[in-house]
Design an enzyme around this catalytic site. Structure first.
Site, PDB file in Angstrom:
ATOM      1  N   LYS A  11       0.846  -1.199   0.000  1.00 49.27           N
ATOM      2  CA  LYS A  11       0.000   0.000   0.000  1.00 49.27           C
ATOM      3  C   LYS A  11       0.872   1.236   0.000  1.00 49.27           C
ATOM      4  O   LYS A  11       2.048   1.188   0.402  1.00 49.27           O
ATOM      5  CB  LYS A  11      -0.932   0.038   1.210  1.00 49.27           C
ATOM      6  CG  LYS A  11      -0.271   0.016   2.602  1.00 49.27           C
ATOM      7  CD  LYS A  11       0.214   1.352   3.138  1.00 49.27           C
ATOM      8  CE  LYS A  11       0.775   1.262   4.565  1.00 49.27           C
ATOM      9  NZ  LYS A  11       1.570   2.436   4.952  1.00 49.27           N
ATOM     10  N   ASP A 135      -1.963  -1.541  10.604  1.00 49.94           N
ATOM     11  CA  ASP A 135      -2.206  -1.505   9.161  1.00 49.94           C
ATOM     12  C   ASP A 135      -2.856  -2.780   8.629  1.00 49.94           C
ATOM     13  O   ASP A 135      -3.219  -2.842   7.458  1.00 49.94           O
ATOM     14  CB  ASP A 135      -0.870  -1.352   8.399  1.00 49.94           C
ATOM     15  CG  ASP A 135      -0.337   0.071   8.432  1.00 49.94           C
ATOM     16  OD1 ASP A 135      -1.071   0.974   8.864  1.00 49.94           O
ATOM     17  OD2 ASP A 135       0.820   0.258   7.997  1.00 49.94           O
TER      18      ASP A 135
HETATM   19  O1  C5P Z   1       0.423  -1.195  15.228  1.00 53.93           O
HETATM   20  P1  C5P Z   1       1.854  -1.423  14.877  1.00 53.93           P
HETATM   21  O2  C5P Z   1       2.470  -2.573  15.612  1.00 53.93           O
HETATM   22  O3  C5P Z   1       2.105  -1.499  13.415  1.00 53.93           O
HETATM   23  O4  C5P Z   1       2.627  -0.112  15.358  1.00 53.93           O
HETATM   24  C1  C5P Z   1       4.030  -0.084  15.492  1.00 53.93           C
HETATM   25  C2  C5P Z   1       4.451   1.158  16.285  1.00 53.93           C
HETATM   26  O5  C5P Z   1       4.227   2.339  15.503  1.00 53.93           O
HETATM   27  C3  C5P Z   1       3.691   1.402  17.572  1.00 53.93           C
HETATM   28  O6  C5P Z   1       4.257   0.715  18.642  1.00 53.93           O
HETATM   29  C4  C5P Z   1       3.824   2.904  17.739  1.00 53.93           C
HETATM   30  O7  C5P Z   1       5.102   3.240  18.240  1.00 53.93           O
HETATM   31  C5  C5P Z   1       3.791   3.416  16.318  1.00 53.93           C
HETATM   32  N1  C5P Z   1       2.407   3.807  15.896  1.00 53.93           N
HETATM   33  C6  C5P Z   1       1.853   4.950  16.420  1.00 53.93           C
HETATM   34  N2  C5P Z   1       0.590   5.328  16.019  1.00 53.93           N
HETATM   35  C7  C5P Z   1      -0.092   4.586  15.110  1.00 53.93           C
HETATM   36  C8  C5P Z   1       0.470   3.421  14.565  1.00 53.93           C
HETATM   37  C9  C5P Z   1       1.734   3.056  14.975  1.00 53.93           C
HETATM   38  O8  C5P Z   1       2.463   5.645  17.255  1.00 53.93           O
HETATM   39  N3  C5P Z   1      -1.306   4.990  14.741  1.00 53.93           N
END
Ligand code: C5P
Length: 294
Positions: A11, A135
């Site tokens: 994406k 995501d």
């Molecule tokens: O949800 P995911 O594991 O992909 O997110 C990885 C990291 O990215 C989170 O631990 C956070 O530090 C950051 N993040 C964030 N806000 C979001 C998505 C991700 O701060 N909306």
């Protein structure tokens, strides 16, 4: 059913606003996702135990891989105890802001549910996806879609007009938590929800990533100078993308950016592709013909 093959598309974020920081450490987003043609290929085959083989040795092939976590989560949620032989051919670079691992995970959930003959409600599948990563739920929908919350609340949008896409992959990746940390309070766009999603052209994470990797700004300007309709970073980077009226225009931009004096660092990869609309996505990623229910 003895085997299922699916494409796990990448994406880009056509636009991304960071509205604020939350108490749980995540950031509140308002983003428009778009699937593009660069894809990993996933094959699942019936087997007694779970195994995973990944074509790229730099990607973990065990429980640390989101594909493995998706398989475990599906078994835990349904009580299913069988296994599968999973093969993943990687094309999407890691730490690129292209959602490669997230796409692999979503497509794994759908492919294994089919292989194992499990019927889950779409709500149950979305909950599993959201627990795997912010995501991941988008990749149960594909095409053009809006993401809010931490990005996991998905509202399908009508497909954006088809475009050529040039992906510009720097020789370094950007860590998502590092980029969000570098954002600070000044980089937020608080305020009203988007009124005109289609016209919105921004990525609030760009200044943060460009502070960490100044080369990204030079590269983004080089992409814009090819006459791109839009030249942006995807997600938290490091991938940049240019949008063009068609694939031929994206291919011409690739030639222009391949010149030694175009401003891109050595080792940058340029991938010409196009947007992938929802009907194609449903067929090739989710194994469903358009209009059929989940
Ligand atoms: O949800 P995911 O594991 O992909 O997110 C990885 C990291 O990215 C989170 O631990 C956070 O530090 C950051 N993040 C964030 N806000 C979001 C998505 C991700 O701060 N909306």
């Amino acid at each position: 059913m003895s085997g299922v093959t699916a494409l796990a598309f990448a994406k880009v974020n056509l636009s991304l606003r960071v509205l604020g920081r939350r108490d749980d450490g995540y950031h509140e987003l308002d983003t428009v996702f778009q699937t593009v043609g660069l894809a990993d290929r996933l094959t699942v085959t019936a087997a007694d135990v779970l195994s995973l083989e990944v074509s790229d040795p730099s990607v973990p092939s065990g429980p640390a891989n989101l594909v493995w976590k998706a398989a475990e989560a599906l078994r835990a949620a349904t009580g299913f105890s069988g296994g599968a032989e999973i093969r993943l051919e990687k094309r999407i670079p890691s730490a690129g802001g292209l959602g490669g691992g997230s796409s692999d995970a979503a497509v794994t959930l759908v492919a294994l549910a089919r292989l194992w003959g499990l019927s889950l409600s779409s709500g149950a599948l979305e909950d599993l996806a959201a627990a795997l990563g912010s995501d991941v739920p988008f990749f149960l929908t594909g095409g053009t879609a809006r993401g809010t919350g931490r990005g996991e609340r998905i509202e399908p949008l009508p497909d954006a007009p088809p475009r050529g896409v040039l992906l510009v992959l720097p020789p370094f990746g950007a860590s998502t938590p590092d980029v969000f940390r570098a954002l600070g309070a000044t980089g937020l766009t608080p305020g009203a929800p988007l009124l005109n999603l289609a016209a919105e052209d921004r990525n609030d994470l760009e200044p943060a990533a460009e502070a960490l990797f100044p080369m990204l700004e030079t590269m983004r300007r080089a992409v814009a100078a090819t006459g791109a309709l839009r030249a942006r970073m995807s997600g938290s980077g490091s991938t940049l993308f240019g949008l063009y009226p068609d694939v031929a225009a994206a291919a011409a931009a690739r030639v222009a950016l391949s010149a030694r004096d175009a401003g891109l660092p050595g080792g940058t990869r340029l991938v010409v592709t196009g947007t992938v609309g929802r009907p194609d996505y449903e067929l090739q990623a989710l194994g469903r013909s358009s209009g059929s229910s989940r």
